[in-house]
Write an enzyme that holds these catalytic residues in place. Sequence first.
Site, PDB file in Angstrom:
ATOM      1  CG  ASP A  59      43.067  -0.936   1.361  1.00  0.00           C
ATOM      2  OD1 ASP A  59      42.629  -2.044   1.006  1.00  0.00           O
ATOM      3  OD2 ASP A  59      42.466   0.131   1.118  1.00  0.00           O
ATOM      4  CB  SER A  60      43.609  -1.918  -2.969  1.00  0.00           C
ATOM      5  OG  SER A  60      42.417  -1.497  -2.333  1.00  0.00           O
ATOM      6  CB  CYS A  87      43.032  -4.984   0.944  1.00  0.00           C
ATOM      7  SG  CYS A  87      42.146  -5.074  -0.619  1.00  0.00           S
ATOM      8  CD  GLU A 119      38.299   5.583  -3.491  1.00  0.00           C
ATOM      9  OE1 GLU A 119      38.952   6.548  -3.896  1.00  0.00           O
ATOM     10  OE2 GLU A 119      38.775   4.677  -2.771  1.00  0.00           O
ATOM     11  CB  CYS A 174      34.331  -3.686   1.101  1.00  0.00           C
ATOM     12  SG  CYS A 174      35.174  -2.471   0.072  1.00  0.00           S
ATOM     13  CG  HIS A 223      36.067   1.895   0.042  1.00  0.00           C
ATOM     14  ND1 HIS A 223      37.217   1.144   0.073  1.00  0.00           N
ATOM     15  CD2 HIS A 223      36.321   2.966  -0.761  1.00  0.00           C
ATOM     16  CE1 HIS A 223      38.136   1.730  -0.680  1.00  0.00           C
ATOM     17  NE2 HIS A 223      37.622   2.828  -1.204  1.00  0.00           N
TER      18      HIS A 223
END
Length: 278
Positions: free
Chosen positions: A20-21, A83, A161, A193, A195
């Site tokens: 993932d990023s 991702c 985050e 996504c 997240h």
Amino acid sequence: MKEIRSEANPDNSLPIGVFDSGLGGLTVVNAIRQCLPREKILYLGDNARVPYGTRSGATVERYARNCSEFLLNQRLKMLVVACNTVSAVALPAIRRMTAIPVLGVIEAGVRAVSISNAYRVGIIGTAGTILSDAYLQKIAEVNPDIEVYQEPTPLLVPLVEEGWLEGEITEAIIAQYLEPMVADEIQVLLLGCTHYPLLLKPIRKVLHLLGNRAAVIDSATCMAIDVENMIREKDLGAPDSATGGLSCFITDLPVSFQEVASRFLGETLTDITQVDIS
Ligand code: DGL
């Protein structure tokens, strides 16, 4: 950059690579481990260069090739692109690098949408994912009658985050993003996504407050189901005696690392190595 071409490896004991990023892909790792606890997973989080979602397709593809090359050099039986942004713009390039199965999170989400029987579907993701129209195109391929309502939701990644997983401000931002698709009476909302699974609770609450009863599909769970199906189809499952495990490679080690990582994984990471992949 050299191409990595190897024959499909029949060794079931090899690990599954996931990248993932950044650390958000640990939501996908979490889901895979729940389905497949005997598998060994090598995770790469390119957290020195996160976010990918605001960058051009060409840059995301270059970063994705760095990540893939690093993991493919470790010897894997399967590569999972956790991702959404990478899956949206760089999957064909990654598939050209290897003969092992490469699974993308967008295809997994689209499969879940196609079996949901919904014909008005909302999709949220990073600007890179939504502007690529990857979900739109793949859904049209499986069922052109499904109407898709997309919305880039760039503020949601920094909210997660920062650990703002609930509360008035988080709900107000989500409501602002979802109102137009609620007006279009979506029946399913796909969280496109890494997240967003952490925002499931406020997203459900906001949909409810807006009077919408859409089912929420998260792409991390869909990805885990696809990995399980591929393992079964190719007979790649770890031996019965295997105990599984998770080794994590990261490209930066900021002070907040453990706190953020455990938010996504649901436990503390122990086996961590910092690497340079650029
Ligand atoms: N992992 C990215 C995704 O799923 C979100 C974070 C980023 O923008 O890099 O699209």
